[in-house]
Structures are given as structure tokens and as C-alpha cells.
Design a protein around this motif. Structure first.
Motif, PDB file in Angstrom:
ATOM      1  N   LEU A   1       0.825  -1.209   0.000  1.00  0.00           N
ATOM      2  CA  LEU A   1       0.000   0.000   0.000  1.00  0.00           C
ATOM      3  C   LEU A   1       0.863   1.265   0.000  1.00  0.00           C
TER       4      LEU A   1
ATOM      5  N   THR B   1       3.237   1.506  -2.097  1.00  0.00           N
ATOM      6  CA  THR B   1       3.609   1.619  -3.515  1.00  0.00           C
ATOM      7  C   THR B   1       2.427   2.266  -4.257  1.00  0.00           C
ATOM      8  N   PRO B   2       2.538   2.467  -5.555  1.00  0.00           N
ATOM      9  CA  PRO B   2       1.384   3.046  -6.270  1.00  0.00           C
ATOM     10  C   PRO B   2       0.153   2.130  -6.305  1.00  0.00           C
ATOM     11  N   LEU B   3       0.285   0.907  -5.861  1.00  0.00           N
ATOM     12  CA  LEU B   3      -0.847  -0.038  -5.885  1.00  0.00           C
ATOM     13  C   LEU B   3      -1.994   0.467  -5.004  1.00  0.00           C
ATOM     14  N   THR B   4      -3.212   0.407  -5.559  1.00  0.00           N
ATOM     15  CA  THR B   4      -4.373   0.865  -4.779  1.00  0.00           C
ATOM     16  C   THR B   4      -5.119  -0.334  -4.192  1.00  0.00           C
TER      17      THR B   4
END
Lengths: 377, 247
Positions: A219, A221-224
């Protein structure tokens, strides 16, 4: 939503399952085990039930026919595969055996049984005949079976003697002609195992992610959150479909199950169920702080699926007041839909209410699952 | 533009103030160490700055963007205190996964992975499941995952715990090299000898920054010859954050 990241998550979950031999075994062996064991156990036609026949019927001598004994005829018509018949001449001794648990029932034919039966066939005479059935009702299934067998034998005897039965039922199979228990059971067990395993695997996996810190890490990182949920949904819908294909193939090869409709539509329903279940697993994981706590969720996952989804018993078999509870159990829709597809040959035009219900469940649970992953304030 | 800037940052868990009125200014290309005992608020501060948890009040900016914000996530590398690597995946699969999350292409990931595996000394363990590695090795994998995308800012929470002294020296050489390339490194550590390698350190106690500055200056001001003694001196003094050398 970035599809590359979604697919990265999906591949990661898939690799995790692939690398873990136990999870892999669970995905493949557990459904097979469940289908075989439950299938064989529940399909159980009752066999080898001990009963004692006490035949005191004296019979009757009919001038043109000779000697007849209806009690003998009834006994001959009893299904010897279901009932193991022991003959005794003394009723008290037979009843003693029944009380000692050595037999489930005693069928007693009185001395005048043939006489009374003959008389009852004459409409001019106001006569009736009866036999006494002493029965151990401590096991309702066995008792019902004995009663049913005795009734069948009685009816068969009346028919044989040309007595005639006033009303008969002509059975016309609209759906599921010659269907057996396994045909009814396989669609159910596919949905049940996909429900159980997908929910549990996602639950365990996400508690692990939360505890090990990987969830926090990704979370950052750019990961949503929604990309995580979507990635999991893709993997588990594929795994669910694989399980369904596997079980159908084994079902056909080993149990010769009946498939009337479009089996791919059934796979689609199972994939949809898997999406619902993985979202449920993620959502439940928000309420656990340790991996061991996953076990505490088991009763809440297994019991509704077991009792309220219609996998083993039709929903009509549960009390009417409890039936609405099945509306909140996603596999109940999937089981009804896959059964309708596989046994009735129904298409999407007929099973759309169940598919719609699963889509609504999927949307609501996916959104809630994504919200549950949000960073805490 | 500062790499990290917080003003009156507060983070509460219920009634407990984990971070209390934190004013942190970290220049770009600086190695900044956060020092303090357990429960001082170092990890919480890093978590807020990495966008993992929401602040209670105040401001927290990373690269001039208020966090949490996904816009800044692609430029940030975060290595948590826990191993936080997927133990069911191999070393390669972990690094590849994090590379993909940062949008790197296959070739770029392969090139970076080779460099990183050499750096963390795990080239021969590339295809081993992380669950089969020792604690220190897992930590190294975790570090590689934080570095895969060559971030502008690196948040490292106790990165050298469980790492043997020889490798710790290697780690620090790498951090220094990253700094030379313009990367900002914010690190929490218990090892005082390591802290002396930072450009500046901040002493944290009970959620507050009680002093910050260049390690040598902090020691000189307190008349001590170790950062640990310097910390103890500052911890005894009840006054606002001291910034020796800053007027």
C-alpha cells in the motif's frame, strides 16, 4: 485502475498458491474428497436392515385356486436388498429381540390376515385387514425406510391378486429424467467447495499479509486497494473455474453425472461465486489480528454454507422461518443456478435472478473489501 | 524544495500520542537518522511519511506533496521493520512483483534485479523460496524490494537488524552511494555506530524530537563521545528541540 498492477497482483497470488504444495493439494484434493465421501455417504440407499417376520397367518383354501396365504406373498414382495428378514414363530421372542436392538422392526401377520384381506376385497362386506408393525423409531431414516418397504410390499401384493388400487400415480419426468443423488449433489458440492476453499484461502492469505507487513508495504507503492482486490478476484475466479471443471470431469468419469445444459454457463456461475467469496475472505480478514484467529471464523463460514445453501438438503427442508436466512448465503444462489443449468438445461434467460444476486453480492463485497484495506486513521 | 517536511505533526492512537508535535525538515540527498528508544515514535513517523497511516493533525509533506498521496508513492521506497516479503514466493518473484508495482518493464526489472542480488549477496539464492532463507537473508530481500525502482526517497525502518556486521558495512556503503546519486535516505536504527554515518540525526523521545543535528556537533555540544551518551544528556533536559549550529 491500472491493469498491469492488477495482473501483477493476480500473478503474485497465483505463484503463491503454486509454490505452496499444501494449498495446491487443498484446491485439488479437498473438492474431490468432499465429492466422493459426501456423495457416497449421502447417496446412501439404505441396505441390510434387520427385521423379524412373525407370520401366524393361517391362509385360506379357495376351491378353484387352492390354498392362498397373503402374508407369504407380502413377505416375498419385501425387498431383500433393503431388509434382512429373519423369521420367528413367537411374537414375544421377536419383540424381545427388537427391544434388545437386534432388529429394527417386527412385522406381525395375525392368524386371520388372509381371511380378512379376502373379505375386505368384497365391497359387500364391511371388513378390513391389518398387520402389526412394531418398530424402533430411534432412527427416523431407518424406520421410514422399513415403513415404506412394508407399504410397497402390501401394495404389490394387492396388485398381484388383482385386487386393484383405486388411484395410481403416473410419473412423467419433466427435468432430470432418471437423475440420481449424485446428479443432484455434484453441482452443489462444486459450489460448496469453491465457497469454502476460496473464502478460507483468501482469509488466511490476507491475515498473513496483514500480520507480515506485506499489505502495508504494497500500500506504500502506487498499488491501490481496489487493484489488490481485483487482482485477487481474477486469480480466485480462475482457480474456482478450474475446480469446477475438475469436479465435473471427475463427476462424469467416475460417477456418470448427468449434464443436460451448457456446462460453461455453470462454470461462469462458479467463477462469479469465487469472486464473491474472495471478497468475503478479504473482508473477514479485517476482523482478525492473528493467523490463528482464522479458525474462529470457520463456524460462521462452514455452517451457513452447509445448512442454508441447499447443498445437501433442499431449502424446503429447513423451517420456513429460517429460509430467508439463505438469502444472505451466496452459495445458495450459485447452487440453485448450477443445478438448474446442469439438470434442467436452463439458460441465462432462466437463471438470471440467481446470477443477478451473485453480481450484487460481488459488487457490494468487493467495495467493502477494498474499503477494509484502506489505511487506518 | 525539501525532501521531507513536517509541521506540528501529531499521530494519536486513541489517547496515546505516538508522534507529538514533530517538526522535521530533511534536505534532498541527505541521510537522516531517527534515533530513540522503543516507543519513541520513530516507526510511526516513518509510517505516516510513507503514507501507510493517516496523521491526526499537522502537516506531513514528501517532495512537497501532502501525504498520504499515491502521486508520491512511485518516488518512495519503504522498508518496514518486519521482513515484509512474500515468504511463499522466491527471491526473484518478490523482486519482480515489486518492480511491476512500480511500473517497471521486464528488461528494467531484470537489470535492476541482477544488480540488487549482487548487492545483497543473494545471487545464488535467486530461485529459493523466501520462507527457506535465514532472518538476515529475508531482510536483505526486503531491502532489495524497496530499492528496485531507484526511489528518490528511501524510508528504512531498522534496515540492518539481523544483518551481519560485514554486510551492514556493505549496506551503508550502498546508502552513501545512493545519497551521492541524489537519493534521500531516512533511516531509523538502534546501532549508534551506524547513526554516526548519517549526515544528520534526530533524537526522538515520547513522540517528540528532542534534538537534531550533525552527529559530531551533537556530541560536542553535550561533551560526550558517543551518540548514545548525547541522547541521554538531551533526554534529561526538559526544553524544546535543540538544533546545535542552527541559528
Amino acid at each position: 485502475m491500472n491493469m498491469k498492477r492488477v495482473l501483477a497482483v493476480s500473478k503474485r497470488v497465483f505463484m503463491d498458491l503454486k509454490n505452496d504444495k499444501r494449498s495446491l493439494a487443498l484446491i485439488i484434493i479437498a473438492p474431490l474428497f468432499a465429492m466422493t465421501v459426501f456423495g457416497l455417504a449421502f447417496s446412501g440407499e439404505l441396505k441390510d436392515v434387520n427385521v423379524i417376520v412373525v407370520n401366524h397367518d393361517l391362509g385360506m383354501d379357495v376351491p378353484t385356486i387352492g390354498e392362498i396365504n397373503f402374508a407369504d406373498d407380502v413377505v416375498n414382495n419385501l425387498d431383500s436388498e433393503v431388509l434382512i428378514i429373519e423369521y420367528k414363530s413367537n411374537l414375544d421372542s421377536a419383540l424381545e429381540d427388537l427391544e434388545n436392538g437386534e432388529a429394527w422392526a417386527v412385522i406381525y401377520f395375525p392368524e386371520d390376515y388372509t381371511n380378512n384381506t379376502m373379505a375386505s376385497m368384497n365391497p359387500m362386506l364391511d371388513a378390513s385387514s391389518s398387520i402389526d408393525l412394531y418398530i424402533d423409531m430411534s432412527n427416523a431414516n431407518v424406520a421410514e425406510s422399513v415403513i415404506m418397504e412394508t407399504n410397497s410390499a402390501l401394495l404389490a401384493t394387492i396388485e398381484d391378486t388383482g385386487g386393484g388400487i383405486p388411484v395410481t400415480i403416473e410419473r412423467i419426468d419433466v427435468y432430470g429424467e432418471n437423475a440420481e443423488f449424485m446428479d443432484f449433489f455434484v453441482p452443489g458440492i462444486i459450489c460448496f467447495t469453491v465457497y469454502l476453499l476460496t473464502t478460507l484461502l483468501t482469509l488466511m492469505s490476507f491475515i498473513g499479509e496483514r500480520v507480515s507487513g506485506t499489505l502495508s508495504r504494497v500500500l506504500a507503492t502506487p498499488l491501490t486497494e481496489s487493484e489488490i482486490v481485483a487482482g485477487y478476484a481474477i486469480t480466485f475466479s480462475l482457480v474456482g473455474t478450474f475446480q469446477a471443471i475438475f469436479l465435473v470431469v471427475v463427476g462424469i468419469a467416475v460417477f456418470d453425472v448427468m449434464i443436460v445444459g451448457n456446462v460453461f454457463l455453470a462454470f461462469l456461475v462458479v467463477a462469479l461465486l469465487a469472486i464473491v467469496c474472495q471478497a468475503l475472505g478479504i473482508l473477514l480478514s479485517a476482523f482478525a489480528e492473528r493467523e490463528a484467529q482464522a479458525a474462529q471464523f470457520l463456524p460462521f463460514i462452514v455452517m451457513p454454507g452447509f445448512l442454508l445453501s441447499g447443498v445437501f438438503w433442499p431449502l424446503e427442508a429447513i423451517p420456513a422461518w429460517l429460509r430467508p436466512a439463505s438469502f444472505f448465503v451466496p452459495p445458495s444462489y450459485a447452487i440453485e443456478a448450477t443445478r438448474s443449468v446442469m439438470l434442467r438445461g436452463w439458460g441465462l434467460d432462466m437463471i438470471w435472478p440467481q446470477v443477478l444476486a451473485l453480481i450484487v453480492f460481488a459488487i457490494v463485497l468487493l467495495v467493502l473489501a477494498a474499503i477494509s484495506l484502506r489505511r487506518r486513521g | 524544495m525539501l525532501a521531507v517536511k513536517t509541521d506540528k505533526l501529531v499521530k494519536c492512537y486513541g489517547k496515546f500520542k505516538a508522534v507529538d508535535d514533530l517538526n522535521l525538515h530533511v534536505e534532498k540527498g541527505e541521510i537522516y537518522g531517527l534515533l530513540g528508544p522503543n516507543g519513541a515514535g520513530k516507526t510511526t513517523a516513518i509510517k505516516v511519511l510513507s503514507g501507510l497511516i493517516k496523521k491526526t493533525s499537522g502537516t506531513a509533506k514528501v517532495l512537497d506533496i501532502e501525504v498520504p498521496n499515491k502521486l508520491v508513492s512511485g518516488n518512495v521506497g519503504y522498508m518496514p521493520q518486519e521482513t515484509a516479503a512474500y515468504i511463499g514466493l522466491t527471491v526473484h518473484q518478490n523482486i519482480e512483483f515489486f518492480g511491476k508495482l512500480f511500473g517497471l518493464d521486464k528488461e528494467h526489472i531484470a537489470k535492476r534485479e541482477k544488480e540488487l542480488l549482487e548487492f545483497i549477496d543473494l545471487t545464488d539464492w535467486r530461485d529459493e523460496l523466501v520462507q527457506n532463507l535465514s532472518g538476515g537473508m529475508k531482510h536483505r530481500v526486503s531491502l532489495a524490494c524497496a530499492l528496485i525502482h531507484e526511489p528518490d526517497i528511501l524510508f528504512l525502518d531498522e534496515p540492518t537488524v539481523g544483518v551481519d556486521p560485514k554486510l551492514r558495512i556493505k549496506f551503508w556503503k550502498f546508502f552513501t552511494k545512493m545519497k551521492e546519486n541524489g537519493t534521500t535516505v531516512i533511516i531509523t536504527t538502534h546501532y549508534m555506530d551506524e547513526a554516526r554515518r548519517c549526515d544528520r540525526v534526530g533524537f526522538m523521545r515520547q513522540g517528540k524530537l528532542i534534538a537534531e543535528g550533525v552527529p559530531e556537533v551533537l556530541m560536542k555540544e553535550t561533551g560526550t563521545d558517543s551518540l548514545e551518551d548525547a541522547f541521554l544528556k538531551y533526554a534529561d533536559i526538559e526544553r524544546p528541540p535543540v538544533r546545535p549550529g542552527v541559528k
